[in-house]
Design a protein around this motif. Sequence first.
Motif, mmCIF file in Angstrom:
data_model
loop_
_atom_site.group_PDB
_atom_site.id
_atom_site.type_symbol
_atom_site.label_atom_id
_atom_site.label_comp_id
_atom_site.label_asym_id
_atom_site.label_seq_id
_atom_site.Cartn_x
_atom_site.Cartn_y
_atom_site.Cartn_z
ATOM 1 N N ASP A 239 -1.903 21.205 -18.230
ATOM 2 C CA ASP A 239 -3.259 20.904 -18.682
ATOM 3 C C ASP A 239 -3.277 19.855 -19.797
ATOM 4 N N TRP B 217 -2.752 14.078 -18.268
ATOM 5 C CA TRP B 217 -2.970 14.163 -16.818
ATOM 6 C C TRP B 217 -4.400 13.793 -16.425
ATOM 7 N N ASP B 218 -5.336 13.959 -17.352
ATOM 8 C CA ASP B 218 -6.745 13.730 -17.019
ATOM 9 C C ASP B 218 -7.020 12.239 -16.819
ATOM 10 N N GLY C 70 -5.790 17.984 -13.797
ATOM 11 C CA GLY C 70 -4.567 18.545 -14.341
ATOM 12 C C GLY C 70 -3.367 18.008 -13.583
ATOM 13 N N ARG C 71 -2.223 18.520 -13.946
ATOM 14 C CA ARG C 71 -0.975 18.044 -13.346
ATOM 15 C C ARG C 71 -0.985 18.143 -11.830
#
Length: 852
Positions: free
Chosen positions: A685, A689-690, A700-701
């Motif tokens: 999270d 990643w965003d 997320g990932r």
Amino acid sequence: MSRRAVRLTLASVAIVLVVALVASIVAAFVVVRRPLPQTSGTLHLDGLSAPVSVTRDARGIPTITAKTSEDLFRAQGYVAAQDRFFEMDYRRHVTAGRLSELVGENDDALEADKVIRTFGWRRVAQQEWAILEPQTKLALQAYADGVNAYLAGKAPSQIAVEYTVLGLQVDTDAPEQWDPVDSLAWLKAMAWDLRGNYDDELSRARTFASVRDVEKVDQLFPAYPQDVNAPILTKADVSDKATTASAEQPLDLGDHDVQKALAAADEALSAVPHLVGEGEGVGSNSWVVDGSHTASGKPILANDPHLSISAPGIWQQIGLRCEQVGDACPYDVSGFSFAGMPGVVIGHNGDLAWGLTNLGADVTDFFLERVNGTVVQRDDGTEPMSIRTETIKVNGGDDVTIQVRSTRHGPIISDVVDLGGTGNSPLPDGTSGHGYAVALGWTALAPGHTADALLAIDVAKNATDIAKVGRLLEVPSQNIVFATADGHIGYQAPGRIPVRARIPGEVPSDGTWPRPGWDSAYDWQGYVDPTDMPHVLDPKSGIIVAANQQVTPRGTGPFLTKDWDYGFRSQRIHDLLEAATADDGTLDVAAMNTIQTDQHNPYADVLVPTLLSLNIGNDFDDDGQDLLRTWDRVNDKDSPAAAYFAAVWSTILRLAFDDDLPDGESPTGDSRWLEVVRGLLDEPDSPWWDDRSTPGVVEGRDEVLTRAMVSARRQLTAQLGRDPQDWTWGRLHEAAPEHAVLGGDSIPALVRRLVNPQPLQVGGGSSMVDATAWDASSGSYGVTSAPSMRMVVDLGDLDSSTWVNLTGSSGHPASKHYTDQFSAWAHGTTFPWPFTAAGVQADAKDRLTLSP
């Protein structure tokens, strides 16, 4: 970060070449082959004291045998000019800031000249000449005399076909005489390409302007993972005395005017042609094992420097031999040299073999200066800058004059590019209207003894001699791995390394961020004592691996840098050596060659388990993911899975990071980014990643990785076909050496086909032992840097050693030796490397006598 190469636009070449080179097959044959040198019979060379023998093997590699050192180097200069003079001439024009004199009116060439004149490479080389050892001066002068003897009386078209092509658009007078300072200036270009962390220092500053958070920036420049990938030396090998420093940045890098000055510096530096290598793929592998681990009972040493691929390749193979080895003529050495430099840079003599890899020490700093015209702030006052005028001559055009300003820290490099005014605050003395400028502090801008070191290593016999070389080899700082015929192995870190102060009550910069030039507390405090540089002789393990990783464990030894290669190559080599020598196993030359071409993918070890845990849920889109289930994680050129994984990796980097980084800072995909992603896999999270380009949605990932796999499947479908079994890594990943002047896209195809070798598909990749690096930010998978040569030396039987060059021994496109090693290099094979007099004579195909 992409670096610009000099691109020529020869507007009239296409039509004229068709007339000159195609209309008559005979004329084309004469024009292209006219510069090929005589390699057998007898030639006269003024200045020799006795005849000199030059034998060449089946690949045109010369071995020179002479009675005196002076004759030996005079003959080496002559032979280098026979085979590689245009390459030498191009290099000296670049290093002197005179490229416009060679190629004419060209914006890229002019920008390169401006920056290099600002650096003052040749000015420093002239200062260096004055401090060299007498024997080094003698060698350099003899070499230059040999070059000039070859040039005497020859028209440019007799020297190199490149002059004929350039002559269709610009004046190509007879080349100037070679000067010993031309050789010394080349060392500055080599040092620049191997200088250490300047890219990372600027990248940190530019990234901070985008993310505005030091801790976030630090996540993109993680600490070296020494618990995963071992440093070169262990704690047992080094003292506990450490000189570490904090990494907090000391400037307001969010200031618009500061960023403008840094952007101008970055733009200027991007104009410098790279003569050895560029980017994160530049590095090297080297290792040595002692006789307890070898079939011969003597040490074996391996080395393969990872540099830019070019045509011709960077190295020139050669043997240099005195008829009677003694104090008067001490040379009996074979290996890899640079055209334009006397001696051998990497190789072996009868007593010792050595390899070099880039240490990567931080030897550059950017000093942000507060300036007003010719005045610069210094603590609570001001001091004058030095100013000089440089005139750049342009072949066929008007002269261009620039002013170069310098502070006590170095030349102002942000002056080269004008991005507008910056700031209007008064200086401490009340002078109004200051602006920001960026000065470059670099250890190579002071004269040094590197030329002495390169000749000293050719006659080194033991660890004591290597320690002496280490004191002389000031820039570029290189790891030296060595082995001796009497059974010792060792490591020496040389280099002129700045000492950066700790300020009582303050947190200093350690060189990872630009520094406030107006605060004297941030000045360099001298250099690391050469006796404190890391070294080891005969470690208990009997194995030394130096592949650009961290040198010593944190908290030990002098502070060298924080910006290392992250050690995935070095650890793989170490693991393979330990596995091969377990249970009394031994290594031979063939086993070392096999390790050099290992294509195991460390990125796959990190990512594939997580990729396979995700559900794509579409029979078409998951076809690529299915390839990973049975993949051996080897980047073989025929592997469909390797092709798919590369596309996934580049897409992950784009989706996760491009939205957060400033323009020009897209992830290159090198080992640093592998370590960044490795850390983020445990943070599904993390804000990294965003995708900020999708407001209202927080990725997320798992979503990013899934999107990357789907995108990669569709990209390769368009590029390589619908059936994943038809994909191969080699179709994407080609080695395409390019001629520095005539190989670019702006040159007519007829000329490009003459000077550029046919591209070859290769395996390997970034951060692999077979380090054929590629740039994930470029949109291409083509090779950007690679093993520029490979060598393995067996001290138990020197004639059983092996070597291979990237392209070939000749710089003439019409020569059969221009590319006759390229295919072997691409397929991971090598050639015998005889050293004894009997072995060299048995291998000789051509015999030339140079007569007084």
